[in-house]
Design a protein around this motif. Structure first.
Motif, PDB file in Angstrom:
ATOM      1  N   UNK A 132       6.085   1.826  13.165  1.00  0.00           N
ATOM      2  CA  UNK A 132       4.987   1.961  13.107  1.00  0.00           C
ATOM      3  C   UNK A 132       3.445   3.084  13.892  1.00  0.00           C
ATOM      4  N   UNK A 133       3.963   2.374  15.208  1.00  0.00           N
ATOM      5  CA  UNK A 133       3.391   3.136  16.545  1.00  0.00           C
ATOM      6  C   UNK A 133       3.331   5.111  16.213  1.00  0.00           C
ATOM      7  N   UNK A 134       4.808   5.254  15.569  1.00  0.00           N
ATOM      8  CA  UNK A 134       5.356   6.152  15.390  1.00  0.00           C
ATOM      9  C   UNK A 134       4.392   7.292  14.676  1.00  0.00           C
ATOM     10  N   UNK A 135       4.634   6.315  13.578  1.00  0.00           N
ATOM     11  CA  UNK A 135       3.994   6.682  11.912  1.00  0.00           C
ATOM     12  C   UNK A 135       2.498   7.370  11.831  1.00  0.00           C
ATOM     13  N   UNK A 136       2.237   6.400  13.243  1.00  0.00           N
ATOM     14  CA  UNK A 136       0.444   6.365  13.468  1.00  0.00           C
ATOM     15  C   UNK A 136       0.324   7.611  14.523  1.00  0.00           C
ATOM     16  N   UNK A 220       0.730  -2.668  14.774  1.00  0.00           N
ATOM     17  CA  UNK A 220       0.714  -1.831  15.291  1.00  0.00           C
ATOM     18  C   UNK A 220      -0.577  -1.546  16.129  1.00  0.00           C
ATOM     19  N   UNK A 221      -0.612  -0.904  17.358  1.00  0.00           N
ATOM     20  CA  UNK A 221      -1.700  -0.327  17.994  1.00  0.00           C
ATOM     21  C   UNK A 221      -2.400   0.072  17.707  1.00  0.00           C
ATOM     22  N   UNK A 222      -3.408   0.691  16.499  1.00  0.00           N
ATOM     23  CA  UNK A 222      -3.974   1.202  16.067  1.00  0.00           C
ATOM     24  C   UNK A 222      -5.325  -0.370  15.105  1.00  0.00           C
ATOM     25  N   UNK A 223      -5.922   0.142  15.372  1.00  0.00           N
ATOM     26  CA  UNK A 223      -7.464  -0.478  14.325  1.00  0.00           C
ATOM     27  C   UNK A 223      -7.064   0.892  13.255  1.00  0.00           C
ATOM     28  N   UNK A 224      -7.088   0.122  12.005  1.00  0.00           N
ATOM     29  CA  UNK A 224      -6.757   0.379  10.823  1.00  0.00           C
ATOM     30  C   UNK A 224      -7.622  -0.305  10.195  1.00  0.00           C
ATOM     31  N   UNK A 231      -5.241  -1.249   0.791  1.00  0.00           N
ATOM     32  CA  UNK A 231      -4.875  -0.349  -1.064  1.00  0.00           C
ATOM     33  C   UNK A 231      -3.637  -0.267  -0.400  1.00  0.00           C
ATOM     34  N   UNK A 232      -3.111  -0.124   0.847  1.00  0.00           N
ATOM     35  CA  UNK A 232      -1.997   0.435   1.688  1.00  0.00           C
ATOM     36  C   UNK A 232      -0.550  -1.017   1.375  1.00  0.00           C
ATOM     37  N   UNK A 285       2.762   4.805   5.658  1.00  0.00           N
ATOM     38  CA  UNK A 285       2.344   6.099   5.783  1.00  0.00           C
ATOM     39  C   UNK A 285       0.753   6.703   4.437  1.00  0.00           C
ATOM     40  N   UNK A 286       1.452   6.288   2.768  1.00  0.00           N
ATOM     41  CA  UNK A 286       0.695   6.275   2.378  1.00  0.00           C
ATOM     42  C   UNK A 286      -0.613   5.331   2.995  1.00  0.00           C
ATOM     43  N   UNK A 287      -0.896   4.694   2.862  1.00  0.00           N
ATOM     44  CA  UNK A 287      -1.962   4.151   3.767  1.00  0.00           C
ATOM     45  C   UNK A 287      -2.909   5.263   5.267  1.00  0.00           C
ATOM     46  N   UNK A 288      -1.754   5.503   6.006  1.00  0.00           N
ATOM     47  CA  UNK A 288      -2.279   6.959   6.727  1.00  0.00           C
ATOM     48  C   UNK A 288      -3.530   7.595   6.023  1.00  0.00           C
ATOM     49  N   UNK A 289      -2.162   7.768   4.616  1.00  0.00           N
ATOM     50  CA  UNK A 289      -3.294   9.354   4.374  1.00  0.00           C
ATOM     51  C   UNK A 289      -3.791   8.851   3.161  1.00  0.00           C
TER      52      UNK A 289
END
Length: 316
Positions: A132-136, A220-224, A231-232, A285-289
């Motif tokens: 997940x970190x790589x995706x972000x 993941x090490x990200x704040x979303x 939604x994701x 990836x949908x969440x990121x987009x």
């Protein structure tokens, strides 16, 4: 605060979601999904899932079984595994459950055993976190250091407890649905089966949605932002439930594990985890987009002990 913007997107003003955007969202998601090398990531997760499985089963059986009863929990787990992957694989896991190493040992041996058990069980979540970190867009060195490693493993153990809690809720709700369906069958026999199927499917969707939301938000090490997570997770949950039925049908008709003889059960588990991971990564990836397109989020370092080099998506 470090600002991040994916190379696939141009900075634009925030706007509301429109159903006309769905084709573009899916197209961008697919592009990002393929760029993240999902087949390699899913293979890694599947490999570590096999290594983590025995310890994961022991922890869930003991945690949830202490409340609901080990035999009931074991039966529920085997029933779900049998539906998803097949009876032979469920039988192999049943034999694994019987050999839990219950003999008495010394205090030191017990402590070391528990540490090894937790470390082994959290391996699959550690690899999911890396994926997940790589995706972000996280760098490979973002998790260096002993403190970060301990925090990652502790986070993985937290997700094991979440799994246990969701299983406990599932057992409780399944019992209630079963009781309701028996009563309904007595009063209205013709609609009982449909009601039970709908109730069971909705329960599965809710529990799977909760798990994916927790994974996307906290692993993941990200704040979303929660809006993107909701939604994701919803999209991923629907895809996962549909995929679960398709995979069960595929395993039943094609029997891909039969080619591998005695190792067939292991291969089936790895295939199931790998295919499921592909769905999870597509949802991530949908969440990121979605976050890039509608929420204009910024990626920054997540604050906390040992997180000097970590990045995260924070609200803009």
């Amino acid at each position: 605060m470090k600002e991040f913007q994916s190379s696939s997107y141009k900075k634009h003003s925030s706007r509301s979601f429109n159903f006309k955007d769905i084709p573009e969202l899916l197209k961008d998601t697919y592009r990002n999904w393929m760029d993240s090398n999902p087949f390699q990531l899913s293979a890694i997760v599947a490999y570590y899932a096999i290594l983590s499985l025995p310890a994961l089963i022991v922890i869930i059986l003991n945690v949830v079984g202490s409340i609901w009863g080990k035999e009931i929990v074991q039966g529920e787990l085997l029933d779900e595994i049998s539906k998803a992957i097949g009876q032979e694989t469920a039988e192999s896991i049943r034999l694994m459950m019987l050999d839990r190493g219950d003999k008495k040992t010394g205090l030191f041996t017990t402590i070391v055993g528990v540490i090894v058990l937790i470390y082994g069980a959290t391996g699959v979540f550690f690899q999911l976190q890396n994926a997940l970190n790589k995706i972000w867009g996280m760098s490979a060195g973002a998790q260096e250091g002993v403190i970060n490693l301990i925090k990652s493993r502790a986070k993985g153990f937290g997700f094991i407890l979440i799994l246990g809690f969701l299983l406990l809720v599932s057992l409780l709700m399944t019992t209630l649905i079963s009781t309701f369906s028996n009563r309904l069958a007595y009063l209205l026999p013709e609609v009982a089966v449909d009601k039970v199927f709908i109730g069971d499917t909705m329960l599965s969707l809710i529990l799977i949605y909760t798990l994916f939301a927790a994974l996307f938000k906290f692993l993941p090490d990200v704040n979303i932002r929660w809006r993107a997570v909701r939604v994701g997770a919803a999209i991923t949950a629907v895809l996962f439930v549909v995929g679960k039925f398709l995979l069960a049908y595929y395993f039943k008709i094609m029997e891909p594990g039969s080619t591998y003889g005695a190792a067939g059960s292991i291969i089936l588990i790895m295939l199931w985890v790998s295919y499921s991971s592909l769905i999870l990564f597509f949802g991530a990836n949908f969440t990121k987009v979605y976050a890039n397109k509608y929420l204009l989020q910024k990626q920054e370092i997540k604050r906390g002990v040992g997180s000097k080099n970590k990045k995260s998506f924070a609200s803009s």
